[in-house]
Design a protein around this motif. Structure first.
Motif, short mmCIF file in Angstrom:
data_model
loop_
_atom_site.label_atom_id
_atom_site.label_comp_id
_atom_site.label_asym_id
_atom_site.label_seq_id
_atom_site.Cartn_x
_atom_site.Cartn_y
_atom_site.Cartn_z
N UNK A 113 0.84 -1.21 0.00
CA UNK A 113 0.00 0.00 0.00
C UNK A 113 0.87 1.25 0.00
N UNK A 114 2.06 1.18 0.61
CA UNK A 114 2.95 2.34 0.58
C UNK A 114 3.47 2.55 -0.85
N UNK A 168 0.77 4.39 -2.59
CA UNK A 168 0.72 5.80 -2.15
C UNK A 168 1.84 6.60 -2.82
N UNK A 169 3.00 5.99 -2.91
CA UNK A 169 4.14 6.69 -3.53
C UNK A 169 3.84 6.98 -5.00
N UNK A 200 1.30 9.79 -5.20
CA UNK A 200 1.92 11.07 -4.81
C UNK A 200 2.77 11.59 -5.95
N UNK A 201 3.57 10.71 -6.54
CA UNK A 201 4.49 11.13 -7.62
C UNK A 201 3.69 11.63 -8.82
N UNK A 253 0.60 12.96 -8.72
CA UNK A 253 0.01 14.24 -8.31
C UNK A 253 1.05 15.36 -8.41
N UNK A 283 4.42 12.01 4.00
CA UNK A 283 3.17 12.24 3.25
C UNK A 283 3.11 11.33 2.03
N UNK A 284 4.26 11.22 1.33
CA UNK A 284 4.35 10.38 0.13
C UNK A 284 4.03 8.92 0.46
N UNK A 285 4.43 8.48 1.66
CA UNK A 285 4.17 7.09 2.06
C UNK A 285 2.79 6.91 2.66
N UNK A 286 1.99 7.99 2.69
CA UNK A 286 0.63 7.90 3.22
C UNK A 286 0.60 7.76 4.73
N UNK A 287 1.66 8.23 5.39
CA UNK A 287 1.74 8.12 6.86
C UNK A 287 1.31 9.43 7.53
#
Lengths: 109, 109
Positions: free
Chosen positions: A96-97, A100-101, A104-105, A107, B51-55
């Motif tokens: 899941x990380x 998310x990465x 994020x990248x 976005x 933030x990038x790792x969704x934490x």
């Protein structure tokens, strides 16, 4: 001082070496094979740092050539419990990380 | 991938920021004061990585000037439990590790 301890024990190679040593005893080259892709230099520095912190014992056997064994000390084994939780958390959340990465990248692109 | 997750979550500044955020919400400068001696640049990079790792969530409030709040996400709070154990271990063993380091340095001098 706590931060400098965290710097050691939170370091990814220290985590990998401590988790690999676990309850066993290993020689340098065995560790190097099992904790790949760690370099010889990084493994030496990591083992030296862990020995300096009293987390790993280094035993030189008087054979010819001398044999050197590495194992966790009692203090090292108490850290192993916490680091296995951390490694387990990382394993459980890695996928899941990763997503998310990627999001994020995208976005931020 | 697990190693790269460990690299993030084991990093001493990530540990410090996650533990400081805890169950609360903070603004950048509050975090900077509480997680000293972190530099502005390091705090920005650490928050961005988390933030990038969704934490960590970053919320921009449409005030003038805009207000930016940081807080742990659900995933971040699940990591907090493990990192509090790690930070607790470091705190409990900091003194004896300090003595081990002094002895090692003397032996190796």
């Amino acid at each position: 001082m706590i931060r400098s301890v965290l710097e050691r024990v939170g370091d990814k190679w220290s985590v990998a070496v401590v988790c690999q040593l676990g309850e066993s005893t290993y020689r340098f080259n065995e560790l190097r094979r099992l904790v790949s892709p760690i370099t010889q230099r990084m493994l030496s520095a990591t083992l030296r740092g862990l020995e300096r912190d009293g987390l790993v014992s280094r035993t030189v056997h008087p054979t010819s050539p001398p044999r050197v064994d590495y194992a966790l000390t009692g203090r090292g084994r108490s850290l192993l419990v916490v680091l296995r939780d951390l490694a387990g958390w990382a394993e459980a959340h890695a996928e899941e990380i990763g997503s998310s990465r990627a999001e994020f990248d995208q976005r931020e692109a």
